[in-house]
Design a protein around this motif. Structure first.
Motif, PDB file in Angstrom:
ATOM      1  N   VAL A  71      50.869  61.604  56.380  1.00 51.87           N
ATOM      2  CA  VAL A  71      49.849  62.589  55.506  1.00 51.87           C
ATOM      3  C   VAL A  71      49.529  61.898  54.457  1.00 51.87           C
ATOM      4  O   VAL A  71      48.359  61.938  54.133  1.00 51.87           O
ATOM      5  CB  VAL A  71      51.052  63.639  54.989  1.00 51.87           C
ATOM      6  CG1 VAL A  71      50.354  64.535  53.939  1.00 51.87           C
ATOM      7  CG2 VAL A  71      51.544  64.512  56.050  1.00 51.87           C
ATOM      8  N   GLY A  72      49.908  61.030  53.589  1.00 51.65           N
ATOM      9  CA  GLY A  72      49.379  60.351  52.553  1.00 51.65           C
ATOM     10  C   GLY A  72      48.416  59.528  52.960  1.00 51.65           C
ATOM     11  O   GLY A  72      47.311  59.578  52.082  1.00 51.65           O
ATOM     12  N   PRO A  73      48.531  58.561  53.745  1.00 49.76           N
ATOM     13  CA  PRO A  73      47.285  57.607  54.198  1.00 49.76           C
ATOM     14  C   PRO A  73      46.096  58.628  54.898  1.00 49.76           C
ATOM     15  O   PRO A  73      44.863  58.222  54.530  1.00 49.76           O
ATOM     16  CB  PRO A  73      47.714  56.856  55.579  1.00 49.76           C
ATOM     17  CG  PRO A  73      49.351  56.893  55.192  1.00 49.76           C
ATOM     18  CD  PRO A  73      49.744  58.107  54.428  1.00 49.76           C
ATOM     19  N   PHE A  74      46.583  59.685  55.452  1.00 49.46           N
ATOM     20  CA  PHE A  74      45.164  60.652  55.691  1.00 49.46           C
ATOM     21  C   PHE A  74      44.566  61.138  54.656  1.00 49.46           C
ATOM     22  O   PHE A  74      43.281  61.124  54.471  1.00 49.46           O
ATOM     23  CB  PHE A  74      45.696  61.801  56.702  1.00 49.46           C
ATOM     24  CG  PHE A  74      44.850  62.785  56.894  1.00 49.46           C
ATOM     25  CD1 PHE A  74      44.007  62.425  58.293  1.00 49.46           C
ATOM     26  CD2 PHE A  74      44.748  63.921  56.611  1.00 49.46           C
ATOM     27  CE1 PHE A  74      43.158  63.444  58.552  1.00 49.46           C
ATOM     28  CE2 PHE A  74      44.015  65.061  56.936  1.00 49.46           C
ATOM     29  CZ  PHE A  74      43.078  64.782  58.130  1.00 49.46           C
ATOM     30  N   LEU A  75      45.386  61.660  53.663  1.00 43.68           N
ATOM     31  CA  LEU A  75      44.670  62.304  52.453  1.00 43.68           C
ATOM     32  C   LEU A  75      43.840  61.178  51.722  1.00 43.68           C
ATOM     33  O   LEU A  75      42.816  61.707  51.143  1.00 43.68           O
ATOM     34  CB  LEU A  75      45.718  63.094  51.551  1.00 43.68           C
ATOM     35  CG  LEU A  75      46.561  64.330  52.290  1.00 43.68           C
ATOM     36  CD1 LEU A  75      47.574  64.738  51.435  1.00 43.68           C
ATOM     37  CD2 LEU A  75      45.556  65.275  52.529  1.00 43.68           C
TER      38      LEU A  75
END
Length: 188
Positions: free
Chosen positions: A97-101
């Motif tokens: 989630v973090g890398p995607f955002l």
């Protein structure tokens, strides 16, 4: 592609503060049965500087050209030559989630947490909810689940079974929110 049944989604928070959205998502996940937790991602990408890191993050993602143009991962095409594209990755780990955002920039996207079920809601006469309809979606830079209404803010949706529509406002209340829009059928 994973087999999905339609759920119904209702917005409970809309704000330009992405971190506030993530805090509400975390509170919702704390009350959910997180057995079999996985995350699905979808994004409309118009630039190589967004596409490149996402292809590294999701090397097996499905993608297809937007706007009635041909080109797709199924054909083995190069997505960089077919921008804008819609990219989807299913059943990813929560750690993505973090890398995607971080990679999105202003691209419209959804992050959908998929898990085993919602808790009992005795105040509205509902037992524990099963996996069908147990999702939370964060819409980033977009107002709707289909990525058709670009926005400068973000929206958190809770998903429920249509016959358990009263669970959505109950869930919102459990995390200090309230429903702020209509219950709509989710696209997948």
């Amino acid at each position: 592609m994973a087999a999905m049944s339609n759920s119904y989604a209702q917005p409970i928070l809309r704000t330009a503060d992405l971190s506030e959205c993530l805090r509400v998502v975390e509170r919702l996940l704390r009350i959910a049965d997180l057995q079999d937790l996985e995350v699905d991602f979808e994004v409309l990408i118009s630039s190589a500087h967004v596409l490149t890191p996402l292809l590294k993050l999701f090397p097996d993602a499905e993608w297809w050209a937007e706007g009635g143009r041909s080109g797709s991962s199924a054909k083995g095409d190069d997505p960089l030559t077919h921008l804008p594209v819609r990219l989807r990755s299913w059943a990813a780990p929560v750690e993505d989630v973090g890398p995607f955002l971080d990679a999105l920039g202003s691209s419209p996207a959804t992050v959908r947490w998929d898990f085993m079920g919602w808790p009992e809601a005795p105040e509205v006469g509902l037992g524990a909810g099963g996996a069908r309809g147990a999702f939370v979606t964060l819409c980033v830079n977009v107002r709707d689940l289909e990525l058709e209404e670009p926005a400068t803010d973000h929206t958190v949706f809770v998903h429920v079974k249509q016959i358990e529509a009263e669970r959505a406002p109950w869930l919102a209340g459990q995390v200090g929110q309230q429903v702020i829009g209509d219950l709509v059928m989710a696209p997948y």
